[in-house]
Design a protein around this motif. Structure first.
Motif, PDB file in Angstrom:
ATOM      1  N   LEU A 143     172.832 -10.343 -57.285  1.00 26.39           N
ATOM      2  CA  LEU A 143     172.017 -11.325 -58.355  1.00 26.39           C
ATOM      3  C   LEU A 143     171.770 -12.739 -57.627  1.00 26.39           C
ATOM      4  CD1 LEU A 143     174.284 -10.580 -61.477  1.00 26.39           C
ATOM      5  CD2 LEU A 143     172.335  -9.643 -60.803  1.00 26.39           C
ATOM      6  N   ARG A 144     171.883 -12.911 -56.227  1.00 26.04           N
ATOM      7  CA  ARG A 144     171.261 -14.013 -56.079  1.00 26.04           C
ATOM      8  C   ARG A 144     169.762 -14.117 -55.449  1.00 26.04           C
ATOM      9  NH1 ARG A 144     173.777 -16.211 -50.729  1.00 26.04           N
ATOM     10  NH2 ARG A 144     172.871 -18.153 -51.856  1.00 26.04           N
ATOM     11  N   ASN A 145     169.027 -15.114 -55.923  1.00 25.00           N
ATOM     12  CA  ASN A 145     167.792 -15.323 -55.496  1.00 25.00           C
ATOM     13  C   ASN A 145     167.642 -15.337 -53.999  1.00 25.00           C
ATOM     14  OD1 ASN A 145     167.040 -15.257 -58.322  1.00 25.00           O
ATOM     15  ND2 ASN A 145     167.467 -17.576 -58.293  1.00 25.00           N
ATOM     16  N   THR A 146     166.290 -14.895 -53.633  1.00 23.86           N
ATOM     17  CA  THR A 146     165.961 -15.102 -52.302  1.00 23.86           C
ATOM     18  C   THR A 146     165.765 -16.433 -51.730  1.00 23.86           C
ATOM     19  OG1 THR A 146     163.393 -15.031 -52.689  1.00 23.86           O
ATOM     20  CG2 THR A 146     164.718 -12.739 -52.412  1.00 23.86           C
ATOM     21  N   GLY A 147     165.659 -16.656 -50.363  1.00 26.94           N
ATOM     22  CA  GLY A 147     165.413 -17.812 -49.821  1.00 26.94           C
ATOM     23  C   GLY A 147     163.871 -18.042 -49.762  1.00 26.94           C
ATOM     24  N   VAL A 148     163.499 -18.893 -48.659  1.00 34.55           N
ATOM     25  CA  VAL A 148     161.903 -19.151 -48.464  1.00 34.55           C
ATOM     26  C   VAL A 148     161.302 -17.982 -47.860  1.00 34.55           C
ATOM     27  CG1 VAL A 148     162.319 -21.611 -48.418  1.00 34.55           C
ATOM     28  CG2 VAL A 148     162.414 -20.359 -46.218  1.00 34.55           C
ATOM     29  N   ASP A 149     162.088 -17.323 -47.175  1.00 37.59           N
ATOM     30  CA  ASP A 149     161.542 -15.925 -46.513  1.00 37.59           C
ATOM     31  C   ASP A 149     162.403 -14.789 -46.523  1.00 37.59           C
ATOM     32  OD1 ASP A 149     163.060 -16.408 -44.092  1.00 37.59           O
ATOM     33  OD2 ASP A 149     161.672 -18.139 -43.785  1.00 37.59           O
ATOM     34  N   PHE A 150     162.082 -13.790 -45.691  1.00 37.64           N
ATOM     35  CA  PHE A 150     163.167 -12.837 -45.503  1.00 37.64           C
ATOM     36  C   PHE A 150     163.461 -12.568 -44.055  1.00 37.64           C
ATOM     37  CE2 PHE A 150     160.326 -11.974 -49.246  1.00 37.64           C
ATOM     38  CZ  PHE A 150     161.277 -11.969 -50.131  1.00 37.64           C
ATOM     39  N   LYS A 151     163.440 -13.614 -43.136  1.00 41.95           N
ATOM     40  CA  LYS A 151     164.084 -13.554 -41.816  1.00 41.95           C
ATOM     41  C   LYS A 151     165.531 -13.251 -42.030  1.00 41.95           C
ATOM     42  CE  LYS A 151     160.250 -15.986 -39.731  1.00 41.95           C
ATOM     43  NZ  LYS A 151     159.471 -16.153 -40.889  1.00 41.95           N
ATOM     44  N   VAL A 152     166.007 -12.791 -40.942  1.00 40.51           N
ATOM     45  CA  VAL A 152     167.344 -12.545 -40.765  1.00 40.51           C
ATOM     46  C   VAL A 152     168.100 -13.819 -40.377  1.00 40.51           C
ATOM     47  CG1 VAL A 152     169.294 -11.769 -39.156  1.00 40.51           C
ATOM     48  CG2 VAL A 152     167.550  -9.952 -39.987  1.00 40.51           C
ATOM     49  N   GLN A 153     167.253 -14.441 -39.693  1.00 44.79           N
ATOM     50  CA  GLN A 153     167.879 -15.829 -39.587  1.00 44.79           C
ATOM     51  C   GLN A 153     168.015 -16.923 -40.704  1.00 44.79           C
ATOM     52  OE1 GLN A 153     168.730 -17.434 -36.311  1.00 44.79           O
ATOM     53  NE2 GLN A 153     169.801 -18.653 -37.636  1.00 44.79           N
ATOM     54  N   ASN A 190     164.107  -5.184 -51.463  1.00 45.21           N
ATOM     55  CA  ASN A 190     164.933  -5.813 -50.481  1.00 45.21           C
ATOM     56  C   ASN A 190     164.294  -5.007 -49.166  1.00 45.21           C
ATOM     57  OD1 ASN A 190     166.210  -8.199 -51.269  1.00 45.21           O
ATOM     58  ND2 ASN A 190     168.071  -7.076 -51.951  1.00 45.21           N
ATOM     59  N   SER A 191     164.533  -3.706 -49.120  1.00 49.30           N
ATOM     60  CA  SER A 191     164.264  -3.209 -47.825  1.00 49.30           C
ATOM     61  C   SER A 191     162.893  -3.553 -47.293  1.00 49.30           C
ATOM     62  CB  SER A 191     164.347  -1.664 -48.123  1.00 49.30           C
ATOM     63  OG  SER A 191     165.880  -1.424 -48.546  1.00 49.30           O
ATOM     64  N   ASP A 192     161.868  -3.305 -48.146  1.00 48.12           N
ATOM     65  CA  ASP A 192     160.614  -3.436 -47.674  1.00 48.12           C
ATOM     66  C   ASP A 192     160.299  -5.049 -47.215  1.00 48.12           C
ATOM     67  OD1 ASP A 192     160.074  -0.899 -48.131  1.00 48.12           O
ATOM     68  OD2 ASP A 192     158.923  -1.087 -50.277  1.00 48.12           O
ATOM     69  N   ASP A 193     160.690  -5.992 -47.931  1.00 48.93           N
ATOM     70  CA  ASP A 193     160.682  -7.368 -47.863  1.00 48.93           C
ATOM     71  C   ASP A 193     161.441  -7.839 -46.328  1.00 48.93           C
ATOM     72  OD1 ASP A 193     159.196  -7.794 -50.112  1.00 48.93           O
ATOM     73  OD2 ASP A 193     160.753  -8.366 -51.317  1.00 48.93           O
ATOM     74  N   HIS A 194     162.662  -7.246 -46.165  1.00 45.70           N
ATOM     75  CA  HIS A 194     163.251  -7.658 -45.008  1.00 45.70           C
ATOM     76  C   HIS A 194     162.683  -6.762 -43.713  1.00 45.70           C
ATOM     77  CE1 HIS A 194     165.995  -9.278 -47.762  1.00 45.70           C
ATOM     78  NE2 HIS A 194     166.489 -10.065 -46.756  1.00 45.70           N
ATOM     79  N   ILE A 195     162.289  -5.665 -43.961  1.00 43.91           N
ATOM     80  CA  ILE A 195     161.341  -4.971 -42.809  1.00 43.91           C
ATOM     81  C   ILE A 195     160.124  -5.783 -42.262  1.00 43.91           C
ATOM     82  CG2 ILE A 195     159.992  -3.048 -42.112  1.00 43.91           C
ATOM     83  CD1 ILE A 195     162.271  -1.227 -43.568  1.00 43.91           C
ATOM     84  N   ASP A 196     159.465  -6.079 -43.426  1.00 46.85           N
ATOM     85  CA  ASP A 196     158.237  -6.849 -43.390  1.00 46.85           C
ATOM     86  C   ASP A 196     158.214  -8.246 -42.719  1.00 46.85           C
ATOM     87  OD1 ASP A 196     156.761  -4.652 -43.980  1.00 46.85           O
ATOM     88  OD2 ASP A 196     156.510  -5.325 -45.934  1.00 46.85           O
TER      89      ASP A 196
END
Length: 244
Positions: free
Chosen positions: A56-66, A169-175
């Motif tokens: 239930l946490r929102n995402t950050g500014v992008d999906f980078k692992v860093q 989540n999966s697609d966003d973090h892969i991309d």
């Protein structure tokens, strides 16, 4: 005052020893419930944050692992940890945090089945595999039938981790992590840090073999979810680095 993201916690707040556990994609902090309980029984205060876009946490500014790693920096600013464990993408988050670990204080770091390097072709296959749980929505009974070493609680937390995270989540973090290449981060390991990588898929050994200072343990007949299948071994490996 340092503000930290949401997390689950096991053990006494007054414990002198601390462990930080970081979950992977489409999961939550409770994926580590068996490992965390075992460490708490050994008088560790165990903290397991929920990554951005999960539980239930929102995402950050992008999906980078860093970006996922930077979000957890308040934990390292608030305390020092004797043990740091990461699973899957959580292991890559741990690698991204290595440069922030103490230079002198010994730290035991355990990475559980990380994919350090993925080719473009593998990323296409991974997109399908990683998002299967979201698309097919397996039940607790499905997970138990497919994974005989899992407890019912393992399966329950797996289902909840999938359902309370973002469906993309999966697609966003892969991309968001192209090219998928993280083995170079091992060079950021402080000299006082002992690094162990636990591998459930033999194909992942190739990207690790060149790092002679890394202890590697291959599990036979294991899945990606080693923390459900062999939690006691994960704890043993984490403690091994402290005891040595």
């Amino acid at each position: 005052m340092t503000t930290v993201p949401s997390a689950s916690q096991w053990g006494s707040p007054t414990a002198n020893k601390r462990a930080l556990l970081i979950h992977g994609l489409n999961s939550s902090s409770h994926t580590f419930h068996r490992v965390a309980s075992a460490l708490a029984a050994k008088e560790y205060l165990v903290v397991a944050p929920n990554l951005l876009g999960h539980a239930l946490r929102n995402t950050g500014v992008d999906f980078k692992v860093q970006t996922l790693a930077d979000d957890l920096l308040p934990y390292l600013q608030a305390a020092e940890y004797d043990i740091v464990i990461g699973h899957s993408v959580g292991a890559l988050v741990v690698l991204s945090l290595l440069k922030y670990l103490p230079k002198i204080k010994p730290t035991s770091v355990v990475l559980i089945d990380p994919s350090l390097e993925i080719t473009a072709e593998q990323m296409v296959n991974g997109r399908v595999r990683f998002s299967t749980d979201v698309r097919t929505n397996p039940t607790v009974e499905d997970y138990i039938a497919l994974n005989p070493l899992w407890t019912r609680e393992d399966a329950i937390w797996r289902v909840l981790g999938t359902q309370i995270g973002r469906s993309t989540n999966s697609d966003d973090h892969i991309d968001g992590n192209v090219p998928w290449s993280f083995s170079h981060l091992i060079a950021d390991k402080p000299a006082a840090t002992a690094l162990t990588i636990l591998v459930g898929e033999p194909s992942k050994l190739e990207s690790i073999a060149k790092f002679k200072e890394v202890r590697t343990v291959l599990f036979s007949n294991a899945s990606h979810w080693l923390q459900h299948e062999f939690p006691e071994v994960i704890v043993e490996e984490a403690l091994r680095n402290i005891q040595e």
